[in-house]
Design a protein around this motif. Sequence first.
Motif, PDB file in Angstrom:
ATOM      1  N   LEU A  36      47.503  43.632  -7.620  1.00 43.96           N
ATOM      2  CA  LEU A  36      47.048  43.712  -6.236  1.00 43.96           C
ATOM      3  C   LEU A  36      45.536  43.542  -6.136  1.00 43.96           C
ATOM      4  O   LEU A  36      45.026  42.921  -5.200  1.00 43.96           O
ATOM      5  CB  LEU A  36      47.459  45.060  -5.627  1.00 43.96           C
ATOM      6  N   ASN A  37      44.813  44.080  -7.124  1.00 39.85           N
ATOM      7  CA  ASN A  37      43.360  43.954  -7.130  1.00 39.85           C
ATOM      8  C   ASN A  37      42.939  42.488  -7.268  1.00 39.85           C
ATOM      9  O   ASN A  37      42.079  42.003  -6.527  1.00 39.85           O
ATOM     10  CB  ASN A  37      42.777  44.779  -8.280  1.00 39.85           C
ATOM     11  N   HIS A  38      43.574  41.773  -8.219  1.00 34.35           N
ATOM     12  CA  HIS A  38      43.250  40.357  -8.404  1.00 34.35           C
ATOM     13  C   HIS A  38      43.655  39.542  -7.176  1.00 34.35           C
ATOM     14  O   HIS A  38      42.931  38.619  -6.773  1.00 34.35           O
ATOM     15  CB  HIS A  38      43.955  39.817  -9.657  1.00 34.35           C
ATOM     16  N   PHE A  39      44.801  39.884  -6.588  1.00 35.97           N
ATOM     17  CA  PHE A  39      45.249  39.157  -5.405  1.00 35.97           C
ATOM     18  C   PHE A  39      44.295  39.398  -4.232  1.00 35.97           C
ATOM     19  O   PHE A  39      43.979  38.473  -3.466  1.00 35.97           O
ATOM     20  CB  PHE A  39      46.662  39.607  -5.017  1.00 35.97           C
ATOM     21  N   PHE A  40      43.800  40.635  -4.108  1.00 38.42           N
ATOM     22  CA  PHE A  40      42.854  40.956  -3.038  1.00 38.42           C
ATOM     23  C   PHE A  40      41.572  40.146  -3.179  1.00 38.42           C
ATOM     24  O   PHE A  40      41.051  39.603  -2.201  1.00 38.42           O
ATOM     25  CB  PHE A  40      42.546  42.453  -3.048  1.00 38.42           C
ATOM     26  N   HIS A  41      41.050  40.058  -4.403  1.00 43.20           N
ATOM     27  CA  HIS A  41      39.820  39.289  -4.625  1.00 43.20           C
ATOM     28  C   HIS A  41      40.042  37.800  -4.352  1.00 43.20           C
ATOM     29  O   HIS A  41      39.164  37.120  -3.810  1.00 43.20           O
ATOM     30  CB  HIS A  41      39.314  39.503  -6.057  1.00 43.20           C
ATOM     31  N   TRP A  42      41.224  37.297  -4.726  1.00 41.23           N
ATOM     32  CA  TRP A  42      41.537  35.898  -4.436  1.00 41.23           C
ATOM     33  C   TRP A  42      41.626  35.667  -2.931  1.00 41.23           C
ATOM     34  O   TRP A  42      41.093  34.690  -2.406  1.00 41.23           O
ATOM     35  CB  TRP A  42      42.871  35.531  -5.098  1.00 41.23           C
ATOM     36  N   LYS A  44      40.204  37.469  -0.600  1.00 39.93           N
ATOM     37  CA  LYS A  44      38.870  37.654  -0.036  1.00 39.93           C
ATOM     38  C   LYS A  44      38.032  36.385  -0.193  1.00 39.93           C
ATOM     39  O   LYS A  44      37.314  35.983   0.728  1.00 39.93           O
ATOM     40  CB  LYS A  44      38.183  38.839  -0.724  1.00 39.93           C
ATOM     41  N   ALA A  45      38.148  35.751  -1.373  1.00 42.66           N
ATOM     42  CA  ALA A  45      37.417  34.503  -1.607  1.00 42.66           C
ATOM     43  C   ALA A  45      37.932  33.386  -0.708  1.00 42.66           C
ATOM     44  O   ALA A  45      37.157  32.581  -0.184  1.00 42.66           O
ATOM     45  CB  ALA A  45      37.539  34.101  -3.081  1.00 42.66           C
ATOM     46  N   THR A  50      32.213  37.674   1.504  1.00 39.76           N
ATOM     47  CA  THR A  50      31.340  37.812   0.330  1.00 39.76           C
ATOM     48  C   THR A  50      30.932  39.255   0.056  1.00 39.76           C
ATOM     49  O   THR A  50      30.326  39.539  -0.975  1.00 39.76           O
ATOM     50  CB  THR A  50      30.061  36.974   0.519  1.00 39.76           C
ATOM     51  N   ALA A  51      31.241  40.178   0.977  1.00 43.90           N
ATOM     52  CA  ALA A  51      30.837  41.576   0.795  1.00 43.90           C
ATOM     53  C   ALA A  51      31.526  42.180  -0.417  1.00 43.90           C
ATOM     54  O   ALA A  51      32.698  41.943  -0.663  1.00 43.90           O
ATOM     55  CB  ALA A  51      31.179  42.390   2.047  1.00 43.90           C
TER      56      ALA A  51
END
Length: 210
Positions: A36-42, A44-45, A50-51
């Motif tokens: 979920l963390n990696h998916f969230f960063h993906w 977000k990008a 950018t925050a």
Amino acid sequence: RRYVNLLLTMLLGGLWHGAGWTFIIWGGLHGIYLCLNHFFHWLKAKAGITAEVGENIWLDLSARGMTFLAVIVGWVFFRAPSTKAALSLIQAMSGYNGVVLPADFAEKMGILTPILIKAGVVFSDSTCLFKNQYLFLAALFIVVWFMPNTNELMSRYSRSLRVSGGSDRYILFRKLQWRMAPLWAAAVVLILTLSLLSLHHMSEFLYFQF
């Protein structure tokens, strides 16, 4: 493929800790958290956000809150003797079995009391003995949420432990960072002395039960 690898690695990590469903669930939960963390960063990008944590207070609070709750749920399974016991404890923690507060809290809460009673909260004399535990938990809550961790304490001296997110900007963190000073030397000596004096207490090593 990254998500599959993360999940399998954490499942194996859980199985390594013990051959039981509680450990497998604990490992699986952490694998899901990482996915979920990696998916969230993906995501977000993709959205062009950018925050980062430490730069936006609302992002910071929500990230800390979700991580805090996720870790609490995961570690219930790690320490519980069975999945049934773990689920029962999580139900109790979430208020499924009802919420009971000390009776004298009702007087101190004023207009909130009837609202809480209507919401299902019970005020009972039987919980008055636990008031000290409430205060103890409140103190621990402050330590967990607002005090620097070991990486932040030592970040002044090792770049490998440098913490991202702008922790150095907080005055409290800067004050508590370890440095070669008489006060810190005295604190380390005190902690070492207390540790040596407590060696006579019997305490079973956690991993002996696995």
